[in-house]
Design a protein around this motif. Sequence first.
Motif, PDB file in Angstrom:
ATOM      1  N   ALA A  17       0.941 -28.190 -18.394  1.00  0.00           N
ATOM      2  CA  ALA A  17       1.490 -28.759 -17.231  1.00  0.00           C
ATOM      3  C   ALA A  17       2.379 -27.758 -16.557  1.00  0.00           C
ATOM      4  O   ALA A  17       3.260 -27.203 -17.020  1.00  0.00           O
ATOM      5  N   PRO A  18       2.489 -27.885 -15.119  1.00  0.00           N
ATOM      6  CA  PRO A  18       3.352 -27.046 -14.361  1.00  0.00           C
ATOM      7  C   PRO A  18       5.025 -27.509 -14.757  1.00  0.00           C
ATOM      8  O   PRO A  18       5.105 -28.722 -14.842  1.00  0.00           O
ATOM      9  N   PRO A  19       5.417 -26.595 -14.810  1.00  0.00           N
ATOM     10  CA  PRO A  19       6.978 -26.802 -15.171  1.00  0.00           C
ATOM     11  C   PRO A  19       7.727 -27.428 -13.908  1.00  0.00           C
ATOM     12  O   PRO A  19       7.327 -27.175 -12.798  1.00  0.00           O
ATOM     13  N   THR A  20       8.659 -28.331 -14.154  1.00  0.00           N
ATOM     14  CA  THR A  20       9.452 -29.057 -13.137  1.00  0.00           C
ATOM     15  C   THR A  20      10.626 -28.667 -12.985  1.00  0.00           C
ATOM     16  O   THR A  20      11.474 -27.936 -13.875  1.00  0.00           O
ATOM     17  N   GLY A  21      11.240 -28.723 -11.598  1.00  0.00           N
ATOM     18  CA  GLY A  21      12.641 -28.378 -11.604  1.00  0.00           C
ATOM     19  C   GLY A  21      12.556 -26.830 -10.847  1.00  0.00           C
ATOM     20  O   GLY A  21      11.944 -26.696 -10.013  1.00  0.00           O
ATOM     21  N   ARG A  22      13.733 -26.161 -11.354  1.00  0.00           N
ATOM     22  CA  ARG A  22      14.028 -25.016 -10.570  1.00  0.00           C
ATOM     23  C   ARG A  22      13.743 -23.834 -11.560  1.00  0.00           C
ATOM     24  O   ARG A  22      14.327 -23.827 -12.590  1.00  0.00           O
ATOM     25  N   GLN A  23      13.127 -22.679 -10.948  1.00  0.00           N
ATOM     26  CA  GLN A  23      12.873 -21.429 -11.821  1.00  0.00           C
ATOM     27  C   GLN A  23      13.304 -20.437 -11.008  1.00  0.00           C
ATOM     28  O   GLN A  23      13.407 -20.422  -9.671  1.00  0.00           O
ATOM     29  N   PRO A  24      13.760 -19.447 -11.598  1.00  0.00           N
ATOM     30  CA  PRO A  24      14.213 -18.164 -10.735  1.00  0.00           C
ATOM     31  C   PRO A  24      13.333 -17.752  -9.925  1.00  0.00           C
ATOM     32  O   PRO A  24      12.077 -17.726  -9.977  1.00  0.00           O
ATOM     33  N   GLY A  25      13.767 -17.252  -8.655  1.00  0.00           N
ATOM     34  CA  GLY A  25      12.675 -16.812  -7.636  1.00  0.00           C
ATOM     35  C   GLY A  25      12.183 -15.596  -7.936  1.00  0.00           C
ATOM     36  O   GLY A  25      12.913 -14.563  -8.277  1.00  0.00           O
ATOM     37  N   GLY A  26      10.856 -15.417  -8.006  1.00  0.00           N
ATOM     38  CA  GLY A  26      10.229 -14.179  -8.283  1.00  0.00           C
ATOM     39  C   GLY A  26      10.387 -13.120  -7.187  1.00  0.00           C
ATOM     40  O   GLY A  26      10.552 -13.554  -5.953  1.00  0.00           O
ATOM     41  N   GLY A 100      12.616 -18.186   5.940  1.00  0.00           N
ATOM     42  CA  GLY A 100      11.725 -17.407   5.073  1.00  0.00           C
ATOM     43  C   GLY A 100      11.935 -18.322   3.689  1.00  0.00           C
ATOM     44  O   GLY A 100      10.745 -18.445   3.128  1.00  0.00           O
ATOM     45  N   LYS A 101      12.991 -18.467   3.354  1.00  0.00           N
ATOM     46  CA  LYS A 101      13.325 -19.097   2.128  1.00  0.00           C
ATOM     47  C   LYS A 101      12.531 -20.601   2.145  1.00  0.00           C
ATOM     48  O   LYS A 101      12.115 -21.104   1.175  1.00  0.00           O
ATOM     49  N   MET A 102      12.681 -21.236   3.352  1.00  0.00           N
ATOM     50  CA  MET A 102      12.312 -22.643   3.616  1.00  0.00           C
ATOM     51  C   MET A 102      10.688 -22.571   3.250  1.00  0.00           C
ATOM     52  O   MET A 102      10.222 -23.382   2.500  1.00  0.00           O
ATOM     53  N   VAL A 103      10.114 -21.725   4.034  1.00  0.00           N
ATOM     54  CA  VAL A 103       8.767 -21.311   3.957  1.00  0.00           C
ATOM     55  C   VAL A 103       8.147 -21.175   2.408  1.00  0.00           C
ATOM     56  O   VAL A 103       7.079 -21.726   1.940  1.00  0.00           O
ATOM     57  N   MET A 104       8.967 -20.318   1.877  1.00  0.00           N
ATOM     58  CA  MET A 104       8.625 -19.944   0.289  1.00  0.00           C
ATOM     59  C   MET A 104       9.196 -20.931  -0.677  1.00  0.00           C
ATOM     60  O   MET A 104       8.955 -20.806  -1.923  1.00  0.00           O
ATOM     61  N   LYS A 105       9.988 -22.071  -0.278  1.00  0.00           N
ATOM     62  CA  LYS A 105      10.523 -23.101  -1.217  1.00  0.00           C
ATOM     63  C   LYS A 105      11.437 -22.410  -2.079  1.00  0.00           C
ATOM     64  O   LYS A 105      11.675 -22.497  -3.117  1.00  0.00           O
ATOM     65  N   LEU A 106      12.145 -21.267  -1.547  1.00  0.00           N
ATOM     66  CA  LEU A 106      13.136 -20.733  -2.293  1.00  0.00           C
ATOM     67  C   LEU A 106      14.627 -21.309  -1.693  1.00  0.00           C
ATOM     68  O   LEU A 106      14.760 -21.712  -0.774  1.00  0.00           O
ATOM     69  N   LYS A 180      13.407 -21.017  -7.174  1.00  0.00           N
ATOM     70  CA  LYS A 180      12.184 -21.567  -6.585  1.00  0.00           C
ATOM     71  C   LYS A 180      11.933 -23.242  -7.035  1.00  0.00           C
ATOM     72  O   LYS A 180      12.146 -23.381  -8.238  1.00  0.00           O
ATOM     73  N   GLU A 181      11.577 -24.181  -6.057  1.00  0.00           N
ATOM     74  CA  GLU A 181      11.440 -25.389  -6.592  1.00  0.00           C
ATOM     75  C   GLU A 181      10.200 -25.427  -6.801  1.00  0.00           C
ATOM     76  O   GLU A 181       9.017 -24.951  -6.218  1.00  0.00           O
ATOM     77  N   THR A 182       9.669 -25.968  -8.116  1.00  0.00           N
ATOM     78  CA  THR A 182       8.214 -26.076  -8.637  1.00  0.00           C
ATOM     79  C   THR A 182       8.094 -27.655  -8.697  1.00  0.00           C
ATOM     80  O   THR A 182       8.918 -28.668  -8.768  1.00  0.00           O
TER      81      THR A 182
END
Length: 182
Positions: A17-26, A100-106, A180-182
């Motif tokens: 299952a995909p992780p939920t929450g916030r992950q560091p932006g790649g 740009g971060k809005m588009v990339m969900k960062l 990044k929002e996941t």
Amino acid sequence: MSDLPPPPAPGFGAPAAPPTGRQPGGLLDRFLARLIDGILLGIVNAVIVSAIIVGAVMGDSGGLYTASTYAATAVSAVVSTVIYVGYFAFMESSRGQTVGKMVMKLHTLGPDGGHPTLEQAVRRNIWMGAGILGLVPVLGWFSGLVELVAVILIAVGINNDPVNRQAWHDHFAGETRVVKET
């Protein structure tokens, strides 16, 4: 009861299952966000700086290198610096995101987990102000090189920190993070 067999365990044929929450932006997501912002700001900057330079050239018939040409270059360097650093500092401190971060969900986070302060956002993006070197005639030629070195160091730093994905500019700003929002 259902006659269907239970789903396979993760790692044995079924994707986890995909992780939920916030992950560091790649690195790629952050690069694409900066590219989007760079295109938008490049257009705005080109229009404004072109107007300044055309105004100086039209008002001066004394040759290529004159006082008014230097003045136009100096004003353009200041205006460009204000546009780039100001945009990133304002957007990150007020919204935690640029376009740009809005588009990339960062999201850019300050050390406390909220939006960075204006000072932290300025410190985080101060490298984009290398264009101010245009105030000094010979040093202005090196502003692009300074920004390129900063970008390379940021990319290497993000790539070399697999846990937090922080680079020198994040540390300089008091441990800001991009997630990044996941």
